[in-house]
Design an enzyme around this catalytic site. Structure first.
Site: not given
Ligand code: EPU
Length: 422
Positions: A22-23, A93, A117, A122-123, A125, A309, A401
């Site tokens: 999925k990811n 998201r 969420c 989940r910012p 920035d 995950d 999902r």
């Molecule tokens: N973060 C920030 N600022 C940002 C982006 C992220 O502070 O601009 C923080 C987040 O709050 C978190 C950390 O950085 O504490 C890592 O977040 P990341 O951005 O890597 O997560 P994501 O890209 O939003 C993806 C997966 C998630 C998985 C995470 C971590 C997808 C669609 N989603 O999310 O998958 O948990 O990486 O590996 O790829 C799931 O499949 O159940 C799922 C939640």
């Protein structure tokens, strides 16, 4: 809303095929925006999140359809509305990863700012910081991120690290935007997750020039255009890890087809220390457990560390180990919605901040429980397979999902899961 009724305890035994990731699929589907033509994707799983993302791409002007052989066709020739509406972004998201490709392709994008969420704040920035460094002008307006680059984007040296390490979708966004920027971009502290590697390989097949794939330093030489291609997404390591935990929890033996063990070293290492056998076998693996489960300490980290995950699923598993285990969440410190639900099934979990102490119990006991997010729900299904009695899991749409018809795949190997209408 569907409900699962799950009878336990059962022992799982047999063969299960792992679906496409999925990811990896979601950012790759977003990447198809960059091509301006008909891309064909193989192995994209049939999930609720994929349907929602397809709807989002259609709103942008893409044509999305699945052929009878299961391949997903995305025609992005006609992208004419670079707007990610709140109605869709609030449901998923991952919609945020259209921002980079829309900017690259159209020079402008307007995407709803994702809200909170179930797994915590989940910012975005870091996504915005990276895109600004490529020259985009970004402002927030009425809950929307409005990004513009009327003269195109320009390569830059960008540090993408944040308070919790790298960001997966942040890296995807900046990487996709940089493929069509003028000049060379260096992303330092890029996410190394295999799904990002898969996205980069897909973009290279389209004609992008990305090196350093799999490392925290990606170098992207901008190109003028990308061509649509046919591509097969990698197998889902999180689904594989969930099935591995299921085999371990039920003292069973599962053969997983299409499982990339090389992407799962931290998980395999942990399973072995817990007392679970994992052996590679023709492009897949065999997972089995006979003796008691040992305790373990798990700290989640960005790849190649133990994945967040799989934290919930392993907590369910460790709840049956003899003695105390410790689980520390270092990616999403609030991702513990499953703790109270597992305790309703007689687990003994105590949460202290981002740490959970797991006191092993001899047996779990069925109870009505509520799914709160995708991986938390998977943990409840695993616990129910091992628990005594009939567990009902409400809000099964969370599981849908990320796991394709999980009951139809686990029932043939010994599970007793019935899908009911609420
Ligand atoms: N973060 C920030 N600022 C940002 C982006 C992220 O502070 O601009 C923080 C987040 O709050 C978190 C950390 O950085 O504490 C890592 O977040 P990341 O951005 O890597 O997560 P994501 O890209 O939003 C993806 C997966 C998630 C998985 C995470 C971590 C997808 C669609 N989603 O999310 O998958 O948990 O990486 O590996 O790829 C799931 O499949 O159940 C799922 C939640």
């Amino acid at each position: 809303m569907d409900v699962f009724s799950i009878e336990g305890p059962v022992r799982l035994s047999g063969e299960v095929e792992v679906k496409g990731a999925k990811n990896a699929s979601l950012p790759i589907m977003a990447g198809a925006i960059l091509a301006g033509g008909r891309s064909v994707l193989q192995g994209v799983p049939r999930l609720l999140d994929i349907s929602v993302f397809s709807e989002l791409l259609e709103q942008l002007g893409c044509k999305v359809e699945r052929s009878d052989d299961g391949r997903l066709h995305i025609d992005s020739e006609t992208v004419d509305n670079p707007v990610g509406e709140y109605e869709i972004v609030r449901r998923m998201r991952a919609s945020i990863c259209i921002l980079g490709p829309l900017l690259g392709r159209c020079g402008k994008a307007k995407v709803s700012m994702p809200g909170g969420c179930a797994i915590g704040d989940r910012p975005v920035d870091i996504h915005l910081r990276g895109l600004r460094e490529l020259g985009a002008r970004i402002r927030l307006e009425g809950g929307y991120i409005v990004a513009e680059a009327p003269n195109g984007l320009a390569g830059a040296e960008i540090f993408l690290g944040g308070p919790f390490g790298s960001t997966v979708l942040g890296t995807a966004n900046v990487l996709m935007a940089a493929t069509l920027a003028k000049g060379t971009t260096v992303i330092e502290s890029a996410a190394c997750e295999p799904e990002i590697g898969d996205l980069a390989n897909y973009l290279n097949k389209m004609g992008a020039k990305i090196t350093g794939i799999g490392s925290p330093r990606l170098v992207i030489e901008g190109v003028k255009r990308l061509e649509p291609v046919e591509y097969e997404v990698i197998a889902d390591r999180i689904e594989a890890g969930t099935f591995m935990s299921a085999a371990a929890m039920t003292a069973g033996e599962l053969k997983l087809k299409r499982c990339r063990l090389g992407d799962m070293m931290a998980v395999v290492d942990k399973l072995r220390s817990i007392g679970v056998q994992v052996e590679a076998s023709d492009g897949g693996c065999v997972v089995a457990r006979e003796g008691p489960l040992n305790t373990a300490d798990i700290t989640t980290q960005p790849y190649p560390g133990f994945p967040t995950d799989l934290q919930a699923q392993f907590m369910a598993l460790l709840s049956l180990a003899e003695g105390n285990s410790v689980v520390i969440e270092k990616v999403f410190p609030d991702r513990f919605m499953h703790v109270a639900e597992l305790n309703r099934m007689a687990a003994r979990l105590r949460k202290e901040g981002a740490v959970v102490i797991v006191a092993g119990v001899k047996r779990l006991i069925a109870a009505p429980v509520m799914a709160s997010d995708l991986r938390a729900s998977a943990a409840l299904v695993l616990a129910a397979l091992a628990a005594e009695g009939t567990t009902t899991v409400q809000r099964v749409y969370h599981i849908d999902r990320g796991y394709e018809r999980i009951e139809e795949r686990l029932n043939p190997v010994g599970a007793k899961i019935t899908r009911l209408k609420d």
